[in-house]
Design a protein around this motif. Structure first.
Motif, mmCIF file in Angstrom:
data_model
loop_
_atom_site.group_PDB
_atom_site.id
_atom_site.type_symbol
_atom_site.label_atom_id
_atom_site.label_comp_id
_atom_site.label_asym_id
_atom_site.label_seq_id
_atom_site.Cartn_x
_atom_site.Cartn_y
_atom_site.Cartn_z
ATOM 1 N N GLY A 208 0.757 -1.236 0.000
ATOM 2 C CA GLY A 208 0.000 0.000 0.000
ATOM 3 C C GLY A 208 0.789 1.288 0.000
ATOM 4 O O GLY A 208 1.993 1.324 0.238
ATOM 5 N N LEU A 209 0.044 2.347 -0.279
ATOM 6 C CA LEU A 209 0.521 3.718 -0.161
ATOM 7 C C LEU A 209 -0.518 4.491 0.630
ATOM 8 O O LEU A 209 -1.716 4.412 0.340
ATOM 9 N N LEU A 210 -0.069 5.214 1.658
ATOM 10 C CA LEU A 210 -0.975 6.016 2.475
ATOM 11 C C LEU A 210 -0.886 7.471 2.044
ATOM 12 O O LEU A 210 0.201 8.030 1.929
ATOM 13 N N LEU A 211 -2.053 8.088 1.806
ATOM 14 C CA LEU A 211 -2.121 9.498 1.460
ATOM 15 C C LEU A 211 -3.058 10.204 2.427
ATOM 16 O O LEU A 211 -4.210 9.806 2.595
ATOM 17 N N ASP A 212 -2.559 11.265 3.057
ATOM 18 C CA ASP A 212 -3.342 12.077 3.992
ATOM 19 C C ASP A 212 -3.932 13.259 3.231
ATOM 20 O O ASP A 212 -3.203 14.151 2.798
ATOM 21 N N THR A 213 -5.256 13.258 3.055
ATOM 22 C CA THR A 213 -5.913 14.354 2.335
ATOM 23 C C THR A 213 -6.636 15.302 3.275
ATOM 24 O O THR A 213 -7.450 16.120 2.838
ATOM 25 N N SER A 214 -6.353 15.187 4.559
ATOM 26 C CA SER A 214 -6.921 16.124 5.528
ATOM 27 C C SER A 214 -5.962 17.278 5.789
ATOM 28 O O SER A 214 -6.309 18.447 5.641
ATOM 29 N N VAL A 237 -2.956 -1.379 -2.783
ATOM 30 C CA VAL A 237 -3.826 -0.790 -1.758
ATOM 31 C C VAL A 237 -3.582 0.715 -1.667
ATOM 32 O O VAL A 237 -2.451 1.156 -1.436
ATOM 33 N N PHE A 238 -4.638 1.474 -1.858
ATOM 34 C CA PHE A 238 -4.591 2.909 -1.620
ATOM 35 C C PHE A 238 -5.220 3.161 -0.255
ATOM 36 O O PHE A 238 -6.431 3.083 -0.091
ATOM 37 N N HIS A 239 -4.388 3.425 0.738
ATOM 38 C CA HIS A 239 -4.846 3.730 2.096
ATOM 39 C C HIS A 239 -5.171 5.220 2.128
ATOM 40 O O HIS A 239 -4.280 6.062 2.186
ATOM 41 N N TRP A 240 -6.458 5.517 2.104
ATOM 42 C CA TRP A 240 -6.911 6.910 2.003
ATOM 43 C C TRP A 240 -7.205 7.462 3.392
ATOM 44 O O TRP A 240 -8.282 7.282 3.926
ATOM 45 N N HIS A 241 -6.215 8.139 3.959
ATOM 46 C CA HIS A 241 -6.386 8.813 5.255
ATOM 47 C C HIS A 241 -7.143 10.113 4.965
ATOM 48 O O HIS A 241 -6.562 11.176 4.830
ATOM 49 N N ILE A 242 -8.442 9.981 4.899
ATOM 50 C CA ILE A 242 -9.261 10.988 4.231
ATOM 51 C C ILE A 242 -9.675 12.149 5.136
ATOM 52 O O ILE A 242 -9.972 13.253 4.663
ATOM 53 N N VAL A 243 -9.721 11.924 6.456
ATOM 54 C CA VAL A 243 -10.055 12.997 7.407
ATOM 55 C C VAL A 243 -9.055 12.974 8.553
ATOM 56 O O VAL A 243 -8.397 11.977 8.810
ATOM 57 N N ASP A 244 -8.963 14.090 9.252
ATOM 58 C CA ASP A 244 -8.107 14.174 10.436
ATOM 59 C C ASP A 244 -8.501 15.417 11.225
ATOM 60 O O ASP A 244 -9.532 16.037 10.940
ATOM 61 N N ALA A 245 -7.651 15.798 12.172
ATOM 62 C CA ALA A 245 -7.984 16.918 13.053
ATOM 63 C C ALA A 245 -8.104 18.239 12.311
ATOM 64 O O ALA A 245 -8.896 19.106 12.684
ATOM 65 N N ILE A 291 -8.866 1.577 0.730
ATOM 66 C CA ILE A 291 -9.261 1.405 2.127
ATOM 67 C C ILE A 291 -9.329 2.777 2.776
ATOM 68 O O ILE A 291 -8.320 3.475 2.878
ATOM 69 N N PRO A 292 -10.521 3.195 3.209
ATOM 70 C CA PRO A 292 -10.644 4.513 3.839
ATOM 71 C C PRO A 292 -10.240 4.471 5.304
ATOM 72 O O PRO A 292 -10.425 3.453 5.984
ATOM 73 N N GLU A 293 -9.690 5.578 5.774
ATOM 74 C CA GLU A 293 -9.442 5.718 7.213
ATOM 75 C C GLU A 293 -10.181 6.946 7.738
ATOM 76 O O GLU A 293 -9.928 8.065 7.298
ATOM 77 N N PHE A 294 -11.096 6.684 8.670
ATOM 78 C CA PHE A 294 -11.767 7.745 9.418
ATOM 79 C C PHE A 294 -11.287 7.604 10.858
ATOM 80 O O PHE A 294 -11.832 6.838 11.641
ATOM 81 N N ASP A 295 -10.239 8.339 11.190
ATOM 82 C CA ASP A 295 -9.538 8.180 12.463
ATOM 83 C C ASP A 295 -10.421 8.656 13.617
ATOM 84 O O ASP A 295 -10.893 9.795 13.621
#
Length: 490
Positions: A208-214, A237-245, A291-295
């Protein structure tokens, strides 16, 4: 200079460069090659029998064909490393032309899919809703001969794979074997060092590759470019770190105020359901899972802009570092029923935007100081509040047919008893992998002491990075049995 001498010279040059610096990445598991030079024209035929394919597989191959045909027509890059000699004068006539690639999916079961549903402006059928399963066979065999069977037949390559995703990788490999030559008489694409016989398969099922778009918003068109590059490197795998603080760019139909008040720009810096499905479909057409990530419950300050009533320790300045790993501080409140109402309504909606069977629930850097005041108001401890929150969140995820992924802190620091099908992602340092697999959990590792590109070349989690990124062995120090729990990286 005689024609015989020219041909001898050509053969010698090819032999000299047979030990060449190649452009295949990653290097195939098994690869043999020779010394012959082939010509490839944009008219190269890519053939397969659609009668044995279901409609979606046929669609994937057709889009892959189009990408390769576009490459054959447009590729003009001159390799600085791979050298080959084009024979002059009459010698050019001795170069054979590769006329076609014959594709065969060896394990395909045709299914009737006449009950297609149209969603937005593309076909979104049952197979697509299932996503690409973890552990899908991505192996392939590519055979490129340097001799015809007889004078009447054309020179044909063969690409075989158990699934369409192996075919996608094999076509990418084929494109990497082609090199452009620029000259007045013989410009175009050539395939040196034939014959080629490649048998390839991935070592890890999750690459995978993780991308933070927040923290940094990326427009959809830029994300699609990233997916292209991932496919060329056979990452799946595209690990989409789609939201954050810092921002909440995802548009929710149930809670539209999340993006209206939490995005950097509520009109331009957002991702709608349509946007997400475009990314999901574009990725799947290239063999990539999204794969979405909603932390949660940490890293959620952006929710406070619209729903401060379900948050705690919002904007604690100047001592923010006592309540969060980075500013701005703010975590969900696990002690009130309104928080669980929010989860029960939001999670099923946003989970439905993605086809993959995994859902990343976050869970890193939860600061328990943020809940100090909550402990004084009820019978819970800070750790029991965390356990309550995680149990409820995972239950919702499971009801939606998804498997949760979490960051390592849930098991290495808080020692929570999570469902054993949970995948734990290790990030703090590589030594944590063994601690997690010893607890019986599957692991995805993206260790910060090797692979965190956003930390100033490892500045936060390790400074010795010269060449280190390529030296990381995800299963180092593990027994053979323990290594089976490591399903991949990032």
């Amino acid at each position: 200079m005689s024609l015989i001498f020219l041909r001898v010279l050509w053969i010698l040059i090819l032999l000299i460069f047979s030990n060449f610096v190649n452009a295949l990445w990653p290097l195939p598991q098994n690869w043999t090659n020779g010394t012959s030079l082939l010509r490839v024209y944009p008219s190269l035929a890519i053939n397969y029998d659609p009668r044995f394919l279901n409609s979606y597989t046929d669609q994937l191959i057709e889009t892959a064909k189009h990408r390769l045909q576009t490459f054959l027509k447009d590729e003009k890059h001159l390799s600085p490393n791979v050298k080959f000699q084009i024979p002059e004068d009459e010698g050019i006539n001795s170069i054979l032309t590769l006329s076609s690639i014959q594709i065969e999916i060896t394990n395909n079961n045709k299914r009737d899919q006449d009950d297609l549903e149209i969603v937005i402006d593309w076909t979104y059928n049952n197979e697509m809703r299932e996503g690409i399963p973890l552990g899908t066979d991505e192996s392939y065999e590519l055979i490129i001969p340097d001799k015809k069977e007889d004078d009447k037949t054309e020179l044909m390559a063969h690409l075989k794979a158990p699934t369409v995703y192996g075919i996608l990788h094999g076509l990418n490999t084929f494109s990497q074997l082609l090199y452009y030559n620029r000259s007045e008489d013989n410009s175009g694409l050539f395939l040196p060092f034939a014959p080629h016989h490649i048998i390839d398969f991935p070592k890890f099922m999750h690459r995978g590759l993780l991308l933070d778009t927040s923290r940094n918003f990326y427009p959809i068109k830029e994300i699609l470019k990233i997916l292209d590059v991932m496919s060329w490197n056979k990452m799946n795998v595209f690990h989409w770190h789609i939201v954050d603080a810092t921002s909440w760019p995802v548009v929710s139909e149930k809670y539209p105020e999340l993006s209206e008040k939490g995005a950097y720009d509520s009109k331009k810096m957002i991702y709608t359901k349509r946007d997400i499905r475009i990314v999901d479909e574009y990725a799947r057409a290239r063999g990539i899972r999204v794969i979405p990530e909603f932390d949660m419950p940490g890293h959620t300050h952006a929710i406070a802009a619209s729903m401060p009533e379900i948050m705690t320790c919002i904007d604690m300045y100047p001592d923010w570092d006592q309540y969060s790993s980075e500013p701005p501080s703010g975590q969900l409140n696990p002690a009130i029923p309104e928080t669980y109402t929010f989860l029960n309504e939001l999670i099923p909606e946003i989970a439905s935007y993605f086809t993959d069977k995994f859902y990343h629930a976050g869970g890193d850097e939860v600061n328990l100081n943020c809940w100090e005041s909550l402990v004084q108001q009820n019978e819970h401890t800070k750790e029991s509040l965390l356990d309550k929150f995680v149990t409820s969140l995972y239950s919702i995820i499971t009801k939606e047919g998804k498997t949760p992924i979490t960051w390592q802190e849930m098991v290495t620091e808080h020692n929570l008893e999570l469902p054993k099908d949970t995948v734990v992602q290790v990030w703090r340092n590589s030594t944590m992998v063994k601690k997690v697999v010893e607890k019986g959990y599957r692991v995805v590792t993206g260790s910060g002491d090797y692979w965190y590109l956003d930390c100033g070349y490892g500045g936060w989690y390790g400074n010795d990075v010269e060449g280190k990124i390529y030296s990381y062995n995800p299963i180092e120090g593990l027994s053979d049995e323990e290594a089976k729990f490591v399903i991949g990286v990032l």
